[in-house]
Each structure stands twice: as C-alpha cells, then as structure tokens.
Write a protein that holds these residues in place. Structure first.
Motif, PDB file in Angstrom:
ATOM      1  N   PRO A 190      -5.012  -5.854   2.053  1.00 11.47           N
ATOM      2  CA  PRO A 190      -6.224  -6.631   1.740  1.00 11.47           C
ATOM      3  C   PRO A 190      -6.106  -7.276   0.368  1.00 11.47           C
ATOM      4  O   PRO A 190      -5.816  -6.607  -0.614  1.00 11.47           O
ATOM      5  CB  PRO A 190      -7.326  -5.565   1.739  1.00 11.47           C
ATOM      6  CG  PRO A 190      -6.629  -4.271   1.461  1.00 11.47           C
ATOM      7  CD  PRO A 190      -5.249  -4.402   2.044  1.00 11.47           C
ATOM      8  N   GLY A 215      -8.264 -10.146  -1.986  1.00 13.02           N
ATOM      9  CA  GLY A 215      -9.467 -10.965  -2.080  1.00 13.02           C
ATOM     10  C   GLY A 215      -9.151 -12.376  -2.559  1.00 13.02           C
ATOM     11  O   GLY A 215      -8.011 -12.711  -2.874  1.00 13.02           O
ATOM     12  N   SER A 220     -10.199  -8.566   3.227  1.00 12.01           N
ATOM     13  CA  SER A 220     -10.924  -7.982   2.092  1.00 12.01           C
ATOM     14  C   SER A 220     -12.415  -8.293   2.144  1.00 12.01           C
ATOM     15  O   SER A 220     -12.824  -9.375   2.583  1.00 12.01           O
ATOM     16  CB  SER A 220     -10.344  -8.554   0.796  1.00 12.01           C
ATOM     17  OG  SER A 220     -11.203  -8.317  -0.292  1.00 12.01           O
ATOM     18  N   GLN A 277     -11.396  -4.311   5.143  1.00  9.92           N
ATOM     19  CA  GLN A 277     -11.420  -3.504   3.905  1.00  9.92           C
ATOM     20  C   GLN A 277     -12.799  -3.570   3.294  1.00  9.92           C
ATOM     21  O   GLN A 277     -13.331  -4.656   3.043  1.00  9.92           O
ATOM     22  CB  GLN A 277     -10.363  -4.021   2.916  1.00  9.92           C
ATOM     23  CG  GLN A 277     -10.374  -3.304   1.571  1.00  9.92           C
ATOM     24  CD  GLN A 277     -11.215  -4.017   0.531  1.00  9.92           C
ATOM     25  OE1 GLN A 277     -11.285  -5.243   0.536  1.00  9.92           O
ATOM     26  NE2 GLN A 277     -11.872  -3.266  -0.345  1.00  9.92           N
ATOM     27  N   TYR A 332     -15.279  -2.856   0.154  1.00 13.81           N
ATOM     28  CA  TYR A 332     -15.689  -2.432  -1.175  1.00 13.81           C
ATOM     29  C   TYR A 332     -17.075  -1.862  -1.001  1.00 13.81           C
ATOM     30  O   TYR A 332     -18.019  -2.599  -0.690  1.00 13.81           O
ATOM     31  CB  TYR A 332     -15.673  -3.606  -2.159  1.00 13.81           C
ATOM     32  CG  TYR A 332     -14.311  -3.800  -2.774  1.00 13.81           C
ATOM     33  CD1 TYR A 332     -13.676  -2.724  -3.380  1.00 13.81           C
ATOM     34  CD2 TYR A 332     -13.658  -5.017  -2.754  1.00 13.81           C
ATOM     35  CE1 TYR A 332     -12.416  -2.865  -3.936  1.00 13.81           C
ATOM     36  CE2 TYR A 332     -12.404  -5.163  -3.313  1.00 13.81           C
ATOM     37  CZ  TYR A 332     -11.792  -4.072  -3.897  1.00 13.81           C
ATOM     38  OH  TYR A 332     -10.549  -4.206  -4.441  1.00 13.81           O
ATOM     39  N   THR A 389     -11.622   1.026  -0.034  1.00 15.32           N
ATOM     40  CA  THR A 389     -10.817   1.039  -1.259  1.00 15.32           C
ATOM     41  C   THR A 389     -11.496   1.912  -2.309  1.00 15.32           C
ATOM     42  O   THR A 389     -12.662   1.706  -2.653  1.00 15.32           O
ATOM     43  CB  THR A 389     -10.609  -0.398  -1.764  1.00 15.32           C
ATOM     44  OG1 THR A 389      -9.868  -1.089  -0.752  1.00 15.32           O
ATOM     45  CG2 THR A 389      -9.834  -0.432  -3.063  1.00 15.32           C
ATOM     46  N   LYS A 413      -8.074   3.969   0.978  1.00 14.47           N
ATOM     47  CA  LYS A 413      -6.993   3.272   0.264  1.00 14.47           C
ATOM     48  C   LYS A 413      -7.065   3.587  -1.231  1.00 14.47           C
ATOM     49  O   LYS A 413      -8.125   3.454  -1.841  1.00 14.47           O
ATOM     50  CB  LYS A 413      -7.145   1.763   0.478  1.00 14.47           C
ATOM     51  CG  LYS A 413      -6.171   0.906  -0.324  1.00 14.47           C
ATOM     52  CD  LYS A 413      -6.271  -0.549   0.096  1.00 14.47           C
ATOM     53  CE  LYS A 413      -5.271  -1.438  -0.604  1.00 14.47           C
ATOM     54  NZ  LYS A 413      -5.714  -1.892  -1.913  1.00 14.47           N
ATOM     55  N   HIS A 428      -2.944  -0.014  -6.091  1.00 14.02           N
ATOM     56  CA  HIS A 428      -3.555  -1.351  -6.156  1.00 14.02           C
ATOM     57  C   HIS A 428      -2.598  -2.344  -6.829  1.00 14.02           C
ATOM     58  O   HIS A 428      -3.016  -3.244  -7.554  1.00 14.02           O
ATOM     59  CB  HIS A 428      -4.875  -1.265  -6.928  1.00 14.02           C
ATOM     60  CG  HIS A 428      -5.916  -2.260  -6.488  1.00 14.02           C
ATOM     61  ND1 HIS A 428      -6.894  -1.969  -5.576  1.00 14.02           N
ATOM     62  CD2 HIS A 428      -6.141  -3.542  -6.849  1.00 14.02           C
ATOM     63  CE1 HIS A 428      -7.678  -3.024  -5.407  1.00 14.02           C
ATOM     64  NE2 HIS A 428      -7.232  -4.004  -6.155  1.00 14.02           N
ATOM     65  N   GLY A 429      -1.307  -2.117  -6.592  1.00 15.29           N
ATOM     66  CA  GLY A 429      -0.320  -3.050  -7.168  1.00 15.29           C
ATOM     67  C   GLY A 429      -0.285  -3.003  -8.687  1.00 15.29           C
ATOM     68  O   GLY A 429       0.056  -3.988  -9.328  1.00 15.29           O
ATOM     69  N   ASP A 450       1.179   1.087   0.230  1.00 17.24           N
ATOM     70  CA  ASP A 450       1.437  -0.224  -0.375  1.00 17.24           C
ATOM     71  C   ASP A 450       1.680  -0.067  -1.863  1.00 17.24           C
ATOM     72  O   ASP A 450       1.530   1.025  -2.412  1.00 17.24           O
ATOM     73  CB  ASP A 450       0.324  -1.246  -0.092  1.00 17.24           C
ATOM     74  CG  ASP A 450      -0.926  -1.119  -0.961  1.00 17.24           C
ATOM     75  OD1 ASP A 450      -0.846  -0.699  -2.129  1.00 17.24           O
ATOM     76  OD2 ASP A 450      -2.015  -1.471  -0.458  1.00 17.24           O
ATOM     77  N   GLY A 454       4.279  -2.581  -4.406  1.00 24.48           N
ATOM     78  CA  GLY A 454       5.666  -2.788  -4.823  1.00 24.48           C
ATOM     79  C   GLY A 454       6.619  -3.178  -3.710  1.00 24.48           C
ATOM     80  O   GLY A 454       7.816  -3.324  -3.954  1.00 24.48           O
ATOM     81  N   ARG A 486       8.650  -5.471  -1.630  1.00 22.79           N
ATOM     82  CA  ARG A 486       9.114  -6.841  -1.890  1.00 22.79           C
ATOM     83  C   ARG A 486      10.146  -7.335  -0.891  1.00 22.79           C
ATOM     84  O   ARG A 486      10.567  -8.495  -0.960  1.00 22.79           O
ATOM     85  CB  ARG A 486       9.729  -6.935  -3.308  1.00 22.79           C
ATOM     86  CG  ARG A 486       8.724  -6.699  -4.433  1.00 22.79           C
ATOM     87  CD  ARG A 486       7.731  -7.867  -4.513  1.00 22.79           C
ATOM     88  NE  ARG A 486       6.714  -7.654  -5.535  1.00 22.79           N
ATOM     89  CZ  ARG A 486       5.556  -7.009  -5.330  1.00 22.79           C
ATOM     90  NH1 ARG A 486       5.269  -6.514  -4.147  1.00 22.79           N
ATOM     91  NH2 ARG A 486       4.678  -6.885  -6.296  1.00 22.79           N
ATOM     92  N   ARG A 540       1.453  -9.011  -2.508  1.00 28.24           N
ATOM     93  CA  ARG A 540       1.759 -10.261  -3.218  1.00 28.24           C
ATOM     94  C   ARG A 540       2.753 -11.173  -2.499  1.00 28.24           C
ATOM     95  O   ARG A 540       2.553 -12.397  -2.514  1.00 28.24           O
ATOM     96  CB  ARG A 540       2.236  -9.939  -4.638  1.00 28.24           C
ATOM     97  CG  ARG A 540       1.101  -9.420  -5.561  1.00 28.24           C
ATOM     98  CD  ARG A 540       1.652  -9.151  -6.950  1.00 28.24           C
ATOM     99  NE  ARG A 540       0.649  -8.751  -7.917  1.00 28.24           N
ATOM    100  CZ  ARG A 540       0.409  -7.493  -8.291  1.00 28.24           C
ATOM    101  NH1 ARG A 540       1.077  -6.493  -7.733  1.00 28.24           N
ATOM    102  NH2 ARG A 540      -0.501  -7.221  -9.210  1.00 28.24           N
TER     103      ARG A 540
END
Ligand SMILES: Cc1cc2nc3c(=O)[nH]c(=O)nc-3n(C[C@H](O)[C@H](O)[C@H](O)COP(=O)(O)O)c2cc1C
Ligand SMILES: CCCCCCC(=O)C(=O)O
Length: 393
Positions: free
Chosen positions: A100, A102, A129, A155, A157, A183, A265, A289-290, A320, A322, A324, A344
């Motif tokens: 997800p 946003g 999201s 997802q 919030y 999340t 999550k 969350h990256g 999730d 990282g 790539r 990403r």
C-alpha cells in the motif's frame, strides 16, 4: 503446472531484438530508480525516496538483503516450475503483492488507477491505501476493467471515530476487497528531513484524501462541504486520519465490522507477533514502512525469522521493506515469508511509464523470481526454505 512467466525476460529481449529496438523502460533496477528519480520534481522525489531521520533504517533494509546469499543447488529437474501460492485463502499466481502506497498521483496523474490496471494485467494483487489519490471504489473498478479475477486488498489507517473506521471497512468490503490490512506503525508521521526541507506534504494540497471526501461519515462531521471549504476538510482529515489511542483490545471491534481476513502491517517484534496470533488475526506483515517511521529500527529482513518462528505457522507472515529485485523476493520467502509486498519499485515504474511501467516492473520481478528459483535448483516456491541461504557476515 508450468508458470506463464517462465523465461519472460527473454520474451522482452526477443521482442526488442526482432524489432531492432531496445526496451524504452529501464531494465536494470538501479537504472529504473535513477530514471524515476530524475523525472520527479523535488517534493514528490523526496517524499517517495526519503526515509526517517538519518535514513539509517532505510539503508539497513537494503543491507539486510545483501547479507543474505543464495546457495544454488545443481542437477535437479527444474523444467516445469510454478510460482503459484495460496495466500490468506486466495490462490495467487505468485507470492507477490503491491504494497500500500498513498498519494500515488504525485508521481503520475493516473496514480492508483494505473497501478490497479498494471497489477490486474499480471494477476498480482494491489493493496490500496486509505490515503489514496482516488477513491477505493474507483481503484477497484480500474482493477477489474480488464482482469476480473485479480484480487485486491484494502489498507486501513485506523481513524479517530469508530463509525468512520467502520464506514471505510464496509465500503472496502462492498467494493470487493479481499482483506483488510491495518497499518500499525504510522499513527504519527515519522521525522522526514527531506519533506521538511522541501516543506512538502501532499495532503496539504488535498492529495490522498479522496476516501475521506467521499465518505458519508467523514462528510457529516464537516460544517461546510469539502467543495465549499476544501481547507477545512483537509484540516479535519489531518485531525482524524489516524488514532494513536488504538490498542490490541480494539481489534475486537474491527473483527465485528468485517468477515474479511485481518492483516496487521508493521510487526517487527516477536512478542507482538505472538500477541497478534493470540488475538486471532489472520496475517502479519513484517515491515518498518520502508524506513520512513523509526530511524534506527531493525532492518525488516533481519526481523523476519524471529516473527516467523514466534507464530510457527499459526498466522500467515508476509513481508515488505527493501525488496528491490527478484532475488530479494526469493530471500524473503526463504526466511519464511508467505508472500512479499513490493513498494517503491512499483512507484518508480509508475513514474516512468504509468500503467505500462507498473506492468513491466511486476512482470520483470516475476521473471527474475522464476529464474532465481530455477537456477537455484528449485521447481516451486514451496521448496524455498532457509537451507537455500547463507548469511554473509
Ligand atoms: C511514498 C510512500 C507512501 C506510502 N504510503 C503508505 C500508506 O499509505 N499506507 C501504508 O500502509 N504504507 C505506506 N507506505 C509503506 C509501504 O507500504 C511499504 O511498507 C514500504 O514502501 C516498503 O519499503 P520499500 O518501498 O522501500 O520496499 C508508503 C511508502 C512510500 C514509499
Ligand atoms: C497525514 C496522512 C499520512 C499518510 C501516510 C502515508 C504514508 O504511509 C507514508 O507517507 O509513508
């Protein structure tokens, strides 16, 4: 069963070669990131690529993958392969989902609609999201326009006000979403120097609040309609989008609202994983969350085995942060992830090529995963386990 993605990358190569053309989409993952980064204006670029604080955790996510090394096995029949896996009761073509994300219209005007279409074309579920640029109903419709069978998840919030939470969840269920992903790590936005430096927050330009503006419960809390007073609606959104008072006990309320599987999550600690299992949730996503929330937090891949061991198959554990490339998906599966969400890189594909860019990213990840599987001596994803990896100090 043979995977439809077998040798797909050669399909791309042959098509180009036959036409005497190179692909217009960057095929290397670093090249894709570089091209997307170059195309974006400073605000969206910082928002997408940036992390919290010194970005130590964002780097730790990537480094954790580099420390894990695949040890391929030889002389095994790998001609017939399958990436297929059942995740939370749904058969997927591969253990892969779109994480997800946003406010996707900050990188491409079609935003989540393009991602929904690109994902549907590959059969890979998108997790939409709450903070999407388009309504959850419009995203659902875009995703079913071409491929009716592709599932999608929503997802949440968790907002202030139970009736607003209930409304969002019920809308998602009505629109055909197959799971609710809550999340847990973003009750407050992390300290993000790139955004602070650019004085950039998409929400202040009303991006990412479509689900609220279209929600009858949210609208009923406004004195004037969002059309009459857009800034008041933004202010109200900022006040209600998340609810830091939520605790484990509130999960019972969510369970009352929906019969869909509930996935948490942002789990990193084994004790939280055990608590979630005890509360009867259906799935977890190990994620930081990256690297956008707690700078200094553990690299997500480093947290994965502890969480998997803590729940021991009782709850499905997804991952999730990282991811790539196809080999990264393989590594997360080897450490026990039931499925992997990619974030990403999908946004970079969206930036450079809209729907086609998203499709190419997902197809390339699947092709790379398939080839990593085969060249490691394995014929299906269920054969991937920790014995396929060694840890580099
Ligand atoms: C620009 C951006 C927006 C995001 N928005 C959301 C969101 O709305 N909801 C959510 O649960 N996670 C959100 N995330 C986190 C992703 O779901 C995912 O955890 C993260 O992207 C994984 O890190 P990676 O992209 O570096 O692999 C966002 C991440 C980025 C980069
Ligand atoms: C004020 C709304 C915050 C939404 C957060 C989107 C997100 O998860 C991220 O930027 O990361």
């Amino acid at each position: 069963m043979s995977t439809p993605f077998a040798n797909f990358q050669y399909g791309i190569y042959l098509e180009g070669a036959l036409n005497g053309k190179r692909p217009s989409h960057p095929m290397g993952w670093d090249a894709l990131e570089a091209e997307a980064t170059e195309r974006l204006a400073p605000g969206p670029r910082g928002y997408l690529n940036g992390g919290a604080g010194t970005e130590d955790t964002m780097r730790a996510n990537l480094e954790a993958f580099r420390r894990q090394r695949i040890v391929p096995r030889m002389l095994r029949d790998v001609e017939t392969r399958s990436l297929a896996r059942r995740v939370l009761g749904t058969d997927l073509p591969a253990p892969l989902l779109v994480a997800p994300i946003g406010v996707q219209s900050i990188v491409h005007p079609d935003g989540e609609l393009a991602v929904a279409r690109g994902a549907a074309a590959t059969g890979i579920p998108m997790i939409a999201s709450t903070a999407s640029s388009y309504t959850l109903e419009a995203i659902a419709e875009a995703g079913t326009a071409s491929e009716a069978a592709t599932p999608r998840w929503y997802q949440l919030y968790w907002p202030r006000g139970r009736e607003l939470a209930r409304s969002l969840v019920e809308r998602a269920e009505a629109a055909g979403y197959g799971a609710i992903v809550v999340t847990l790590d973003t009750w407050l936005l992390g300290w993000r120097p790139r955004d602070l430096q650019q004085a950039y927050l998409p929400f202040l330009e009303s991006v990412g609040i479509a689900n609220y503006l279209s929600d009858p419960v949210f609208r009923s809390t406004l004195e004037k309609t969002p059309e009459e007073d857009p800034m008041a609606a933004v202010g109200q959104f900022v006040g209600v989008f998340s609810n830091p008072t939520v605790t484990w006990d509130d999960l019972a309320f969510l369970r009352e609202c929906t019969s869909l599987p509930i996935v948490l999550k942002g789990i990193l600690h084994a004790d939280d994983a055990r608590e979630a299992a005890a509360r009867g949730v259906d799935g977890l996503i190990v994620s930081n969350h990256g690297g956008r929330q707690v700078d200094g937090a553990i690299g997500a891949l480093d947290a994965l085995p502890g969480v998997v061991d803590a729940v021991g198959g009782e709850v499905e554990v997804l991952f999730d942060s990282g991811v790539r490339c196809g080999a990264d998906i393989f590594k997360a599966l080897a450490l026990g992830a039931r499925a992997v969400c990619v974030g990403r890189p999908v946004m970079w594909g969206l930036t450079v090529g809209g729907e086609e860019g998203v499709k190419t990213v997902l197809q390339s990840l699947l092709a790379e995963l398939d080839l990593t599987l085969a060249l490691s001596g394995l014929a299906n994803v269920d054969q991937i386990d920790r014995s396929a990896l060694t840890t580099r100090p």
